[in-house]
Design a protein around this motif. Structure first.
Motif, PDB file in Angstrom:
ATOM      1  N   ASP A  69      55.621  69.039 110.231  1.00 31.39           N
ATOM      2  CA  ASP A  69      54.700  69.714 111.152  1.00 31.39           C
ATOM      3  C   ASP A  69      53.702  68.716 111.732  1.00 31.39           C
ATOM      4  N   TYR A  70      53.179  67.828 110.896  1.00 30.21           N
ATOM      5  CA  TYR A  70      52.237  66.808 111.353  1.00 30.21           C
ATOM      6  C   TYR A  70      52.892  65.909 112.394  1.00 30.21           C
ATOM      7  N   LYS A  71      54.145  65.517 112.115  1.00 32.43           N
ATOM      8  CA  LYS A  71      54.856  64.638 113.039  1.00 32.43           C
ATOM      9  C   LYS A  71      55.083  65.348 114.372  1.00 32.43           C
ATOM     10  N   ARG A  72      55.536  66.621 114.335  1.00 31.63           N
ATOM     11  CA  ARG A  72      55.737  67.378 115.570  1.00 31.63           C
ATOM     12  C   ARG A  72      54.410  67.557 116.318  1.00 31.63           C
ATOM     13  N   THR A  73      53.353  67.849 115.582  1.00 34.48           N
ATOM     14  CA  THR A  73      52.041  68.014 116.202  1.00 34.48           C
ATOM     15  C   THR A  73      51.584  66.716 116.852  1.00 34.48           C
ATOM     16  N   PHE A  74      51.788  65.604 116.164  1.00 31.83           N
ATOM     17  CA  PHE A  74      51.392  64.301 116.698  1.00 31.83           C
ATOM     18  C   PHE A  74      52.193  63.971 117.957  1.00 31.83           C
ATOM     19  N   GLU A  75      53.502  64.253 117.942  1.00 35.74           N
ATOM     20  CA  GLU A  75      54.330  64.012 119.122  1.00 35.74           C
ATOM     21  C   GLU A  75      53.884  64.892 120.282  1.00 35.74           C
ATOM     22  N   GLN A  76      53.574  66.161 119.976  1.00 38.51           N
ATOM     23  CA  GLN A  76      53.081  67.075 121.021  1.00 38.51           C
ATOM     24  C   GLN A  76      51.759  66.567 121.577  1.00 38.51           C
ATOM     25  N   LEU A  77      50.892  66.063 120.712  1.00 38.57           N
ATOM     26  CA  LEU A  77      49.614  65.506 121.142  1.00 38.57           C
ATOM     27  C   LEU A  77      49.832  64.300 122.058  1.00 38.57           C
ATOM     28  N   GLU A  78      50.787  63.437 121.719  1.00 38.56           N
ATOM     29  CA  GLU A  78      51.085  62.282 122.567  1.00 38.56           C
ATOM     30  C   GLU A  78      51.619  62.736 123.932  1.00 38.56           C
ATOM     31  N   ARG A  79      52.526  63.747 123.944  1.00 33.74           N
ATOM     32  CA  ARG A  79      53.031  64.265 125.218  1.00 33.74           C
ATOM     33  C   ARG A  79      51.893  64.860 126.047  1.00 33.74           C
ATOM     34  N   THR A  80      51.016  65.579 125.374  1.00 33.72           N
ATOM     35  CA  THR A  80      49.877  66.177 126.067  1.00 33.72           C
ATOM     36  C   THR A  80      48.967  65.099 126.636  1.00 33.72           C
ATOM     37  N   GLN A  81      48.749  64.021 125.885  1.00 33.53           N
ATOM     38  CA  GLN A  81      47.900  62.922 126.349  1.00 33.53           C
ATOM     39  C   GLN A  81      48.526  62.247 127.567  1.00 33.53           C
ATOM     40  N   ARG A  82      49.862  62.040 127.547  1.00 27.24           N
ATOM     41  CA  ARG A  82      50.545  61.444 128.692  1.00 27.24           C
ATOM     42  C   ARG A  82      50.435  62.359 129.912  1.00 27.24           C
ATOM     43  N   ALA A  83      50.605  63.663 129.675  1.00 28.51           N
ATOM     44  CA  ALA A  83      50.487  64.615 130.787  1.00 28.51           C
ATOM     45  C   ALA A  83      49.063  64.623 131.333  1.00 28.51           C
ATOM     46  N   LEU A  84      48.079  64.515 130.451  1.00 30.42           N
ATOM     47  CA  LEU A  84      46.683  64.468 130.887  1.00 30.42           C
ATOM     48  C   LEU A  84      46.414  63.209 131.699  1.00 30.42           C
ATOM     49  N   ASP A  85      46.936  62.067 131.240  1.00 27.35           N
ATOM     50  CA  ASP A  85      46.767  60.819 131.997  1.00 27.35           C
ATOM     51  C   ASP A  85      47.421  60.927 133.373  1.00 27.35           C
ATOM     52  N   GLU A  86      48.621  61.508 133.409  1.00 25.87           N
ATOM     53  CA  GLU A  86      49.315  61.677 134.686  1.00 25.87           C
ATOM     54  C   GLU A  86      48.543  62.625 135.593  1.00 25.87           C
TER      55      GLU A  86
END
Length: 153
Positions: free
Chosen positions: A44-61
């Motif tokens: 769950d932590y790994k999935r959450t961290f990956e989702q957080l990274e995707r969200t951060q990339r989307a926010l940067d974009e």
């Protein structure tokens, strides 16, 4: 009595073994549950961290797109401002042209009136010249008749 004590000890040892066995099974189950929970939590932590990274990339974009949009809006505002100034200039030129046309029409009317007056004056002068020429012609005829009268006696 030895048998009773021996049976009690054997019975106690057997109960102890059963209890230890049950406790061992419970301990293994508890360790298994903890390990399973740990691995599930880690996943769950790994999935959450990956989702957080995707969200951060989307926010940067999204931030980049927002900056581009702001630049586009600024350029559009500049173009609109330039177009407004050009429209104002065209309206000013149009007003100046309209005023120039009105002045030209007024000048043409005045020139036409002056030409009309000049033509009237020319007609009057022509009439005067014709009367003057008739007068000169009468005087010359009168002079000729007087000269012929003087020379005829």
């Amino acid at each position: 009595m030895y048998e009773i004590i021996k049976n009690k000890i054997v019975h106690a040892v057997t109960i102890r073994r059963v209890v230890y066995g049950i406790l061992g099974i419970l301990l293994v189950y508890l360790i298994g549950s903890l390990a399973s929970g740990y691995f599930e939590t880690r996943a769950d932590y790994k999935r959450t961290f990956e989702q957080l990274e995707r969200t951060q990339r989307a926010l940067d974009e999204s931030r980049k797109l927002n900056q581009q949009l702001k630049a586009s809006i600024a350029a559009s505002q500049q173009l609109n401002s330039d177009a407004g100034r050009r429209i104002d200039q065209a309206q000013d030129y149009q007003q100046q042209t309209g005023a120039g046309i009105e002045r030209l029409e007024t000048n043409q009317r005045e020139t036409g009136a002056r030409i009309g007056e000049s033509l009237e004056h020319l007609d009057a002068a022509r009439g005067e010249i014709e009367r003057g020429l008739e007068l000169v012609d009468r005087i010359e005829r009168a002079n000729k008749t007087q000269q012929t009268d003087r020379t005829a006696p």
